[in-house]
Each structure stands twice: as C-alpha cells, then as structure tokens.
Design an enzyme around this catalytic site. Structure first.
Site, PDB file in Angstrom:
ATOM      1  NE  ARG A  47     -35.380-113.778 109.044  1.00 16.52           N
ATOM      2  CZ  ARG A  47     -35.984-115.378 108.935  1.00 16.52           C
ATOM      3  NH1 ARG A  47     -35.190-116.216 109.736  1.00 16.52           N
ATOM      4  NH2 ARG A  47     -37.078-115.523 108.447  1.00 16.52           N
ATOM      5  N   GLY A  48     -37.730-113.646 112.054  1.00 17.56           N
ATOM      6  CA  GLY A  48     -39.053-114.858 111.940  1.00 17.56           C
ATOM      7  C   GLY A  48     -39.900-114.676 113.289  1.00 17.56           C
ATOM      8  CB  ALA A  49     -43.421-114.041 113.344  1.00 16.31           C
ATOM      9  NE  ARG A  90     -37.937-106.759 112.135  1.00 17.12           N
ATOM     10  CZ  ARG A  90     -37.962-107.990 111.189  1.00 17.12           C
ATOM     11  NH1 ARG A  90     -37.585-109.114 111.597  1.00 17.12           N
ATOM     12  NH2 ARG A  90     -38.194-107.642 109.885  1.00 17.12           N
ATOM     13  CD  GLN A 197     -34.993-111.941 104.911  1.00 21.33           C
ATOM     14  OE1 GLN A 197     -34.904-111.596 103.811  1.00 21.33           O
ATOM     15  NE2 GLN A 197     -35.477-111.078 105.670  1.00 21.33           N
ATOM     16  CG  ASP A 238     -43.931-111.704 109.813  1.00 20.26           C
ATOM     17  OD1 ASP A 238     -43.660-112.238 108.727  1.00 20.26           O
ATOM     18  OD2 ASP A 238     -42.770-111.613 110.792  1.00 20.26           O
ATOM     19  CG  ASN A 248     -44.989-113.918 105.249  1.00 18.01           C
ATOM     20  OD1 ASN A 248     -44.429-114.081 106.243  1.00 18.01           O
ATOM     21  ND2 ASN A 248     -44.370-114.562 103.923  1.00 18.01           N
ATOM     22  CE  LYS A 249     -39.130-110.552 104.918  1.00 20.73           C
ATOM     23  NZ  LYS A 249     -38.862-109.012 105.934  1.00 20.73           N
TER      24      LYS A 249
HETATM   25  O1  MRU Z   1     -38.153-109.785 108.394  1.00 22.29           O
HETATM   26  P1  MRU Z   1     -38.029-111.371 108.707  1.00 22.29           P
HETATM   27  O2  MRU Z   1     -36.920-112.096 108.072  1.00 22.29           O
HETATM   28  O3  MRU Z   1     -38.137-111.436 110.278  1.00 22.29           O
HETATM   29  O4  MRU Z   1     -39.414-111.925 108.092  1.00 22.29           O
HETATM   30  C1  MRU Z   1     -39.777-113.131 108.399  1.00 22.29           C
HETATM   31  C2  MRU Z   1     -40.990-113.445 107.713  1.00 22.29           C
HETATM   32  O5  MRU Z   1     -41.516-112.661 106.843  1.00 22.29           O
HETATM   33  C3  MRU Z   1     -41.617-114.813 107.812  1.00 22.29           C
HETATM   34  O6  MRU Z   1     -42.075-115.412 106.488  1.00 22.29           O
HETATM   35  C4  MRU Z   1     -42.435-114.828 108.939  1.00 22.29           C
HETATM   36  O7  MRU Z   1     -41.905-114.333 110.115  1.00 22.29           O
HETATM   37  C5  MRU Z   1     -42.929-116.128 109.313  1.00 22.29           C
HETATM   38  S1  MRU Z   1     -41.880-117.578 109.744  1.00 22.29           S
HETATM   39  C6  MRU Z   1     -42.018-118.678 110.713  1.00 22.29           C
END
Ligand code: MRU
Length: 346
Positions: A47-49, A90, A197, A238, A248-249
C-alpha cells in the site's frame, strides 16, 4: 527488509513484505499470478501510492510469464488485459495508473520486438520505475528538510515511509532527512483510523530509524496543536489535481483545516508521478469506499453493534489553498497554484 522485490528474470515473481502483519509479524508473500497481486493490493498487503505503482509495474509480468509462442498480437492483447485488470485494484492513488500507462506506451512503441524481448524490456522498465522512485524519495527528502526548523514538533498522518514507496518515503523521507541532518525534531504520529497505518507502520518505521516520536489518537491532533507542540504538519498524497488539491488518507482534510486554524504550515510531499494533470480540481478525484467492517471489526474484535450503518471513505482531499507548500523531487512549490505547479513540474 525490502518492501517490494522482483525475484528472477522476466518469468520470475514478485515478493512483497506483507504489511497487514506489521508491526508484530514481518513475513513475505510471493505473488506468482496477477490475481495474487491484485488481492494483495486490495487488502493493503502492499500500500501507499508509489509502492502500489511500482508493484503494478512488476505485476504485469506475472500475467505474461506463461505465454509461449511468437505471436506478438496475442502477447499485446494479454498485456493490455492484465494491465486493465490491475488498474481495477484501487481507484485513488494515481501512481497505479501512471505506471501502467507508462508500460502501455512502451508496448505500443516497441511493436517490433518479439514477445520474449518485450517481456525483458518490460522488466527493465519496471526496474527503472522502481529505481526512479528511490531517487525521487531522496530528492524530496533533501528539498523538504530545508523547510523543517531546528527543534520542530512535526505531526504526520498515515504511513509515507519505506513501506509506502520503493525508497525512503515521501513525507517520512523529509523527516528522516531532517533527523539525519542532526535537527532535533519530534514526530507526533496520528494512529490513522480505521486501519492504523500510523500506529502499525509509521511508529514502527520511526522507531527503527531512532527518530523521536509519540503516537497519538487522530482525535488528539487539535489539542496537540493548541498546546504548541506542532510546528509543521507533513503528509503524503495519493493524487494531486492540476490546481494542487491533494487527496490523501482520510483525516488529512481535517488536519489541513486544523493547521490553518492554528497558524501551522501544512506541507504535502509527493513525487511527480502523484500529479494528475488530466483533472483540474480535487472534486474529480475518485475516493475509494471500503468495507464498513474495517470500522466495526478492524482487527478481528467487534467494536460496534451488529448491523450498524457505516461510512468508510479511505481518502479525503486537502484543498490547495490550505496547503502551504508541495514538496516534489523537482523542488518546492509555494504558494500552491496551477501556474507554480506547471513551472516546477513542466
Ligand atoms: O490506504 P493506503 O494505506 O494505501 O493509504 C496511503 C496513504 O494515504 C499515503 O499517505 C499516501 O499513499 C502517500 S504515501 C507515500
């Protein structure tokens, strides 16, 4: 410990650190089919963009490894089918679509290669995407660290470190760089409900790197700011629209409002692969809706009544006018305007 690793030649497989087990258990998943990778992305094992983009770039090879024969048109048809399938995993992080689009362009351009040569070329490109992400993380760290004052309290949300990218991270790369420069910083880590997270991954990464940090519940952020403990809020993104609105999250929008109310700078750190110039504002960013069970029974224990209604958007959008600066691998964009974004990112 590598978050994402391709094992073998172009008929190899993808090894992922299973982030769902952290911080208690560090185990790996070997993905040998695109379905295995699709499921791993969906359930947030990876996970994470940026990490999603890099995994998908390697992941297309999984759908091509059993293809035999010299028929290039059959190879192309399978490639596009696999890429479109992975794109469904996703919806919000644009790095996924960016990486797949880059491979699609390559396949169209290299129409003279045999299927075997094309497979090797795709692996080369996936490795380039991986290596570039590592370089971008380092550059964002360098640019962003300049913005962090000595002795700063920094509040961060979700996980944006080496688990979320191929390198040191986005927002966390800035924090690591400031710490490595000897700045006496202290990080307040939002636990990041519903999937934690922040608590499970960011607190773990910061402790591994010996960066002083304190875990807080998301609902404590306002009070921590009010007490003067925070001099900068730093998050990742993201997807960033052409005008600078940044998804973002879930919880990030709230932090942008709180930061402005307390006169605290709010920085968003993201590589150019997170910008989506096809959309003008954040209104157009698709927001992933996830299963309500993540709220009611997040880690196996029921914490809400049976049949309760839930609403579980995984992301929100911080508007450009609440973002003090965007930190990219090509420099800092401040103030955040469409024109300044175009000037820095070209
Ligand atoms: O749902 P996730 O855990 O994939 O969400 C990730 C985030 O929101 C991060 O803040 C985002 O991807 C930036 S990370 C490098």
């Amino acid at each position: 410990m590598k978050t994402i690793e391709w094992i073998g030649d172009s008929s190899g497989h993808l090894r992922l650190l299973d982030q769902t087990g952290l911080p208690l258990k560090a185990s790996f998943i070997d993905c040998k089919t695109t379905k295995e990778l699709f499921d791993a992305i969906r359930r947030l094992s990876v996970r994470g963009a940026p990490a999603i983009g890099v995994s998908a770039a390697y992941g297309v090879l999984l759908g091509l490894r059993d293809l035999s024969g010299e028929d290039r048109s059959q190879f192309d048809a399978t490639f596009f089918e696999v890429a479109d399938y992975l794109a469904e995993s996703r919806p919000t992080a644009v790095n996924l679509f960016w990486a797949l689009e880059r491979l699609k362009k390559l396949v169209r351009r290299e129409s003279g290669l045999s299927p075997a040569e094309m497979r090797d070329r795709l692996l080369e490109e996936a490795k380039a995407i991986d290596a570039e992400d590592q370089e971008m993380c380092a550059a964002m760290g360098r640019f962003g660290a300049e913005l962090i004052p000595e002795g700063a309290g920094i509040l961060t949300h979700c996980n944006t470190g080496s688990l979320a990218t191929a390198g040191d991270g986005t927002a966390l790369a800035v924090i690591f760089a400031a710490h490595d420069q000897g700045k006496n910083i202290h990080v307040y880590v939002d636990e990041t409900r519903p999937l934690l997270q922040g608590a499970r991954l960011t607190a773990w990464e910061l402790m591994q790197r010996k960066v002083p940090s304190t875990l807080i519940c998301d609902s404590m952020a306002a009070w921590v700011m009010k007490q003067g403990m925070v001099q900068a809020v730093i998050t990742g993104a993201d997807r960033i629209a052409a005008n600078g609105d940044a998804a973002n999250k879930i919880g990030t929008y709230g932090l942008s409002v709180l930061a402005q109310a307390h006169g605290i700078p709010f920085y968003v750190v993201a590589p150019s692969s997170t910008f989506d110039f096809d959309i003008t504002t954040g209104e157009e960013i698709p927001i992933e809706q996830r299963d309500g069970k993540e709220i009611t029974t997040a880690f196996g224990k029921q914490t809400a009544p049976d049949h309760v209604k839930t609403y579980n958007p995984a992301f929100d959008v911080a508007p450009a006018d609440r973002i003090t600066a965007l930190v990219t691998e090509r420099g800092v964009i401040q103030p955040v305007t469409k024109e300044n974004i175009e000037t820095v990112l070209g």
